[in-house]
Design an enzyme around this catalytic site. Structure first.
Site, short mmCIF file in Angstrom:
data_model
loop_
_atom_site.label_atom_id
_atom_site.label_comp_id
_atom_site.label_asym_id
_atom_site.label_seq_id
_atom_site.Cartn_x
_atom_site.Cartn_y
_atom_site.Cartn_z
CE1 TYR A 280 38.77 47.25 45.09
CE2 TYR A 280 38.32 47.23 47.43
CZ TYR A 280 39.21 47.06 46.37
OH TYR A 280 40.50 46.69 46.62
CE1 TYR A 328 38.03 37.12 35.88
CE2 TYR A 328 39.43 38.82 36.85
CZ TYR A 328 39.11 37.99 35.78
OH TYR A 328 39.86 38.02 34.65
#
Lengths: 382, 141
Positions: A280, A328
């Site tokens: 993360y 992304y």
């Protein structure tokens, strides 16, 4: 029953004009079921997350109704960025317990078009304590900047270490045709970008996106009837230490240490055994702090290693190979699920231009809140 | 709240039963915290039990109001329009000498004065609608 990931899919990500929260859920779910070779009526468990754009008290029930299914088990989970990994952990437990054979875990939000960038920033700032944080103008980037400043003070983290993360991940995103941010990014651009919350600049902060992702977690024997591309779930773990920034037990060491240790113990592996990591990265400091807390690098050594290319596709720990939340895309709980989808693709050898050669083990981590809720997964090529 | 149209009003603390005594003290210029009579544990924010030993009713004590900056950031991008005019402003975590931590803004100088380890003293800013918000400024010896 041994749980496996039998299907994985995601929608387009970025600015998806006209997208809706539930339509993105359904699109991701349909694609994941197709990937698993399952019909919707073979799903007996549904796990959902939450939405900022279309909040609802019972989001999994809303999804079931919208998608037209009636699973015997269903629940929604809210653990911020840890949610997607927590859904896999919960689905695995449901399969192991014999309660479900095929669990659909689905996350999506249309944050960018549904809220706008300002709206998303404002909505997220509401995780601050209503009496002891929000009156002071805390934002999520500001809370993570407190972590970054302390890591700089205690661990020798530099702006260059953080910039190297965003530059590395942008390079990965440029190899992914669906990534939201694919323009070239240099160290100079990252280091001179406008300040958001000092010491975090624009490219230290994740994107705001529309998009969704879904997984199917099945009993191994159920999956075997439909697919030969299932991925093994080798280990998982959680740790939850606090919620608010003022209650952080440490600003340099986090619960990912314990969640990862549980996952590694279950898998019988160590960090040195991991071929690809999807961790993360709500902010550059999130990833750097977690790399050290988890034990991939000794304290103070992650930054210099990243400058040396450690996280590149041919580095010692290829990391966030799709570009992560930084490049992304990040559409709420689906942002954390993009990391899992990418791990599945790497382990299946389906990551195309960004494939890590010979990837057989993957570590995935999600954290929610202000590094508050942690969930780690270890996946393996079946 | 409408997320797409953030209110121009800054959020004000919505007092609860747990925190009424704390905010009443702030209105009178006193910073308070809790110390458990049973085990001595210091905690913040106030609540009706000790998070260490679970004993009921930890007592409220008055802080000397002196602390040290544990970490800080200078916020350039405000969370909502209500804070935009304040940018750049310092958001800091301050460890008070009695052993509890508060998030505050650093007042009384330019943001560039902020540093980890800076000694600070509490001050109280009046809130619209009554009451006062604890903040800090550099401690001048």
């Amino acid at each position: 029953m041994t749980p496996v990931i039998s299907g994985a899919a995601d929608t387009a990500v970025g600015r998806l004009d006209g997208s809706g929260c539930m339509a993105l859920h359904a699109e991701a779910a349909s694609a994941a079921l197709a990937d698993a070779g399952l019909r919707a009526d073979e799903v007996d468990g549904v796990l959902c997350a939450y939405s900022l754009a279309e909040p609802h008290l019972m989001l999994s029930s809303v999804f079931n109704e919208y998608f037209g299914i009636a699973p015997s088990y269903s629940a929604a989970v809210q653990a911020g960025g840890a949610t997607a990994c927590a859904l896999v952990m919960q689905a695995a437990a449901l399969v192991r317990a014999g309660i479900c054979r095929n669990v659909l875990a689905v996350c999506a939000d249309n944050r960018l078009t549904g809220l706008g960038r300002n709206g998303a920033v404002a909505a997220l700032a509401e995780v601050g304590h209503p009496q002891f944080e929000r009156p002071y103008g805390m934002s999520i980037p500001a809370a993570y900047a407190l972590v970054a400043r302390r890591c700089m003070h205690e661990r020798g983290v530099t702006a260059e270490h953080l910039a190297a993360i965003s530059v590395t991940q942008r390079g990965h995103a440029r190899r992914h045709p669906k990534a939201q941010a694919r323009d070239p990014l240099t160290m100079e651009q990252a280091l001179s970008a406008r300040m958001i919350a000092d010491p975090l600049r624009l490219f230290d902060c994740c994107l705001v996106s529309d998009g969704g992702a879904a997984l199917v977690i099945s009993a191994a024997d159920a999956a075997a009837d439909h697919t030969d591309r299932a991925v093994s779930i080798l280990g998982y773990g959680q740790m939850n230490t606090h919620e608010h920034a003022f209650a952080m037990p440490s600003l340099t060491d986090f619960g990912c240490r314990q969640s990862a240790a549980q996952a590694f113990a279950m898998a019988g592996l160590t960090p040195a055994d991991i071929d690809v990591a999807e961790i993360y990265d709500s902010f550059t400091i999130t990833l750097l702090a977690e790399l050290e807390s988890i034990g991939f690098f000794p304290k103070g050594e992650a930054g210099p290693a990243i400058l040396d290319g450690a996280l590149e596709l041919d580095g010692i720990l290829p990391c966030n190979t799709h570009g992560g939340l930084l490049s992304y895309g990040h559409s709420g709980a689906a942002g954390g699920m993009f990391h899992i989808v990418e791990a599945v693709r790497q382990l299946r050898g389906e990551a195309e231009a960004r494939q890590v050669a010979g990837a057989e083990t993957a570590f995935v981590h999600g954290d929610g809140g202000i590094l508050s809720a942690h969930c780690s997964l270890i996946l393996g090529r079946a | 709240m409408t997320a797409t149209d953030p209110s121009p009003m800054k959020p004000v603390p919505l007092v609860t039963a747990d925190t009424r005594a704390f905010w009443d003290a702030c209105a009178e210029g006193a910073l308070t915290f809790q110390r458990c009579a049973a085990c001595g544990h210091v905690q913040f924010p106030p609540r009706p039990f000790c998070t260490e030993c679970r004993a009921a009713g930890p007592g409220m004590e008055r802080s000397a109001g002196l602390g040290t900056i544990h970490s800080f950031t200078i916020v350039h991008r405000a969370p909502t329009a209500a804070f935009k005019a304040d940018t750049p402003y310092v958001l800091a975590l301050v460890d008070f000498d009695e052993g509890f931590r508060l998030m505050v803004n650093l007042r009384g100088g330019p943001p560039s004065d902020a540093r980890i380890g800076l000694r600070v003293r509490v001050l109280f800013e009046p809130l619209a609608g009554g009451g006062a918000l604890p903040q800090v400024r550099p401690l001048v010896e």
